[in-house]
Scaffold this active site. Structure first.
Site, PDB file in Angstrom:
ATOM      1  N   LYS A 101       0.679  -1.291   0.106  1.00 44.59           N
ATOM      2  CA  LYS A 101       0.099  -0.156  -0.073  1.00 44.59           C
ATOM      3  C   LYS A 101       0.989   1.142   0.053  1.00 44.59           C
ATOM      4  CE  LYS A 101      -2.146  -1.431   3.777  1.00 44.59           C
ATOM      5  NZ  LYS A 101      -1.507  -2.876   3.823  1.00 44.59           N
ATOM      6  N   THR A 102       1.855   1.310   0.685  1.00 43.24           N
ATOM      7  CA  THR A 102       2.704   2.415   1.110  1.00 43.24           C
ATOM      8  C   THR A 102       3.600   2.502  -0.461  1.00 43.24           C
ATOM      9  OG1 THR A 102       3.106   1.670   3.127  1.00 43.24           O
ATOM     10  CG2 THR A 102       4.564   3.547   2.311  1.00 43.24           C
TER      11      THR A 102
ATOM     12  N   ASP B  79      -1.593   6.469   6.480  1.00 46.50           N
ATOM     13  CA  ASP B  79      -1.576   5.075   6.765  1.00 46.50           C
ATOM     14  C   ASP B  79      -2.432   4.875   7.920  1.00 46.50           C
ATOM     15  OD1 ASP B  79      -0.969   2.402   6.545  1.00 46.50           O
ATOM     16  OD2 ASP B  79       1.139   2.379   7.087  1.00 46.50           O
TER      17      ASP B  79
ATOM     18  N   THR C 255      -5.842  -1.865   6.910  1.00 48.50           N
ATOM     19  CA  THR C 255      -6.086  -3.224   7.215  1.00 48.50           C
ATOM     20  C   THR C 255      -7.519  -3.672   7.373  1.00 48.50           C
ATOM     21  OG1 THR C 255      -5.177  -2.979   9.152  1.00 48.50           O
ATOM     22  CG2 THR C 255      -3.717  -3.618   7.515  1.00 48.50           C
TER      23      THR C 255
ATOM     24  N   ARG D 106       6.504  -8.246   1.834  1.00 49.61           N
ATOM     25  CA  ARG D 106       7.162  -7.893   2.929  1.00 49.61           C
ATOM     26  C   ARG D 106       7.917  -9.049   3.606  1.00 49.61           C
ATOM     27  NH1 ARG D 106       4.363  -4.157   6.425  1.00 49.61           N
ATOM     28  NH2 ARG D 106       5.427  -2.698   5.352  1.00 49.61           N
TER      29      ARG D 106
HETATM   30  P1  ADP Z   1       2.156  -2.008   3.090  1.00 47.88           P
HETATM   31  O1  ADP Z   1       2.102  -0.698   3.171  1.00 47.88           O
HETATM   32  O2  ADP Z   1       0.834  -2.588   2.603  1.00 47.88           O
HETATM   33  O3  ADP Z   1       2.243  -2.568   4.670  1.00 47.88           O
HETATM   34  P2  ADP Z   1       4.728  -1.817   1.738  1.00 47.88           P
HETATM   35  O4  ADP Z   1       4.336  -0.834   0.508  1.00 47.88           O
HETATM   36  O5  ADP Z   1       5.524  -1.128   2.912  1.00 47.88           O
HETATM   37  O6  ADP Z   1       3.431  -2.464   2.434  1.00 47.88           O
HETATM   38  O7  ADP Z   1       5.503  -3.066   1.090  1.00 47.88           O
HETATM   39  C1  ADP Z   1       6.193  -4.039   1.908  1.00 47.88           C
HETATM   40  C2  ADP Z   1       7.661  -4.216   1.020  1.00 47.88           C
HETATM   41  O8  ADP Z   1       7.276  -5.161   0.064  1.00 47.88           O
HETATM   42  C3  ADP Z   1       8.161  -3.228   0.487  1.00 47.88           C
HETATM   43  O9  ADP Z   1       9.855  -3.347   0.830  1.00 47.88           O
HETATM   44  C4  ADP Z   1       7.954  -2.949  -0.948  1.00 47.88           C
HETATM   45  O10 ADP Z   1       9.127  -2.401  -1.490  1.00 47.88           O
HETATM   46  C5  ADP Z   1       7.656  -4.722  -1.416  1.00 47.88           C
HETATM   47  N1  ADP Z   1       6.557  -4.655  -2.341  1.00 47.88           N
HETATM   48  C6  ADP Z   1       5.210  -4.712  -2.061  1.00 47.88           C
HETATM   49  N2  ADP Z   1       4.657  -4.825  -3.067  1.00 47.88           N
HETATM   50  C7  ADP Z   1       5.436  -5.114  -4.027  1.00 47.88           C
HETATM   51  C8  ADP Z   1       5.337  -5.465  -5.419  1.00 47.88           C
HETATM   52  N3  ADP Z   1       4.272  -5.441  -6.025  1.00 47.88           N
HETATM   53  N4  ADP Z   1       6.538  -5.395  -6.198  1.00 47.88           N
HETATM   54  C9  ADP Z   1       7.881  -5.435  -5.552  1.00 47.88           C
HETATM   55  N5  ADP Z   1       7.971  -5.178  -4.218  1.00 47.88           N
HETATM   56  C10 ADP Z   1       6.693  -5.096  -3.524  1.00 47.88           C
END
Ligand code: ADP
Length: 351
Positions: A85-86, A130, A179, A238
């Site tokens: 998401k981030t 977030d 979430t 992650r």
């Molecule tokens: P969330 O905000 O949903 O908790 P993040 O955006 O922080 O998740 O992503 C977690 C990790 O996974 C980060 O290091 C990100 O670079 C990697 N990541 C997430 N989705 C992808 C994707 N589709 N392709 C490559 N890396 C991804």
């Protein structure tokens, strides 16, 4: 057989070690500061792996807003932690050729926090909040007119001295991530023009993410090794990247190599108590407890027996065990499937 000699509610049941779980999808402090991980974030929709339906909706929305020279509609992204998401928020800002300001709802405590954030924005910028389901009521109400009309309606003073003031804001895009979609109030949810779920990733998609990251950190993984790691990453980038970093530590420190085989992955993960199914000590302790009880078991009893929080077990531990067919939730309580029983009976962990 990995059975712990205890009954439900028995206070002598060994306590779960409260350490960071490698297979928990929530971000850990080390990951907040990691340069490698920041470099791994894809910057364009094309580089972002998986989520095809979401990507094509975003592509259309982004192109339309660029064509009309208007800010992008507000976007709500929901899904489990660690699914991107981030990353998507930064990527959307990058695609819109603008900046992304990032904050989290618990950090916006007082009305002046959100007012300051909104007044600090420039035309067209993205504000990413977030955990948006955790906004307090006052902040949320201020956001309504900000999102709808790019305007802040402020009430100042008390009783007879009350004055209303309106401040115009630059046009911006709010991206909210959560979430817990159900915890967002209907008025806030309705103000997002685009609302998108982020799904778990397939093994192939995770493998691709693993391969890309391994190139970035100079690891040499063969196909079998990257697929093996993808399979135990619980559909979550992650977790995949975290496991890969731990495998790298083991390979470089213990074996002194950058070449990663399936065998090496098994050894490395074993040293972190993660087995071939990707289950760790907490998963096994949970399964053992139900197996020992030999009856459908209530969640509260399991939580009391393991000395843990029932909602953590429900939302963090159980989903994956259900997904891999080891556990069932029934009206009479949690039950192991035959597959789950067979698995835990074959384990010899000393908990
Ligand atoms: P969330 O905000 O949903 O908790 P993040 O955006 O922080 O998740 O992503 C977690 C990790 O996974 C980060 O290091 C990100 O670079 C990697 N990541 C997430 N989705 C992808 C994707 N589709 N392709 C490559 N890396 C991804």
């Amino acid at each position: 057989m990995a059975i712990i000699s205890s009954n439900i509610g028995d206070n002598n049941y060994p306590r779960i070690k409260k350490e960071i779980r490698l297979v928990d999808s929530k971000i850990i402090p080390e990951e907040k500061k990691s340069n490698n991980l920041n470099l791994a974030r894809p910057e364009t929709l094309q580089e972002f792996i998986g989520q095809d339906q979401l990507k094509s909706s975003l592509r259309i929305a982004i192109d339309a807003s660029i064509y009309r020279k208007e800010p992008l509609e507000h976007i709500l992204l929901y899904g489990q932690p660690g699914l991107g998401k981030t990353t998507l928020a930064f990527l959307i800002a990058h695609e819109m050729n603008t900046r992304c300001r990032i904050t989290t709802a618990p950090a916006i405590e007082r009305p002046r926090d959100i007012i300051g954030l909104l007044l600090g924005l420039h035309e067209g910028e993205v504000l990413f909040i977030d955990e948006i389901h955790r906004l307090n009521r006052l902040t949320e109400e201020l956001l309504y007119s900000a999102m709808e009309d790019f305007r802040l309606d402020l009430t100042m003073g008390a009783n007879r001295g009350t004055r209303c003031r309106t401040i115009n804001l630059p046009k911006f895009t709010l991206i909210g991530a959560t979430t817990k979609l159900a915890s967002i109030s209907a008025p806030l949810r309705d103000r997002f023009g685009i609302s998108q779920k982020i799904e778990f990733y397939t093994y192939d998609e995770l493998q691709q993410i693993i391969v890309n990251f391994s190139r970035l950190i100079n690891l040499n993984l063969d196909d079998e090794a990257s697929y093996n790691l993808a399979k135990i990453s619980r559909g979550t980038p992650r977790i995949a990247l975290r496991l890969l970093r731990r495998v790298r530590d083991y390979a470089q420190v213990v074996i002194k190599t950058n070449v990663i085989s399936v065998n090496l992955i098994k050894k490395a993960l074993n040293s972190y108590q993660i087995d071939e199914k990707g289950l760790d000590f907490l998963d096994r302790q949970y399964l053992s407890f139900i197996r020992n009880n030999n009856n459908p078991t209530g969640l509260d009893s399991i939580a009391a027996g393991l000395g843990d929080d029932s909602s953590m077990l429900e939302f963090v531990v159980e989903p994956y065990l259900i997904q891999i067919g080891f556990l069932m939730r029934t009206p009479r309580g949690r039950m192991l499937t035959d597959l789950g029983k067979k698995y835990i009976d074959s384990k010899h962990d000393n908990f």
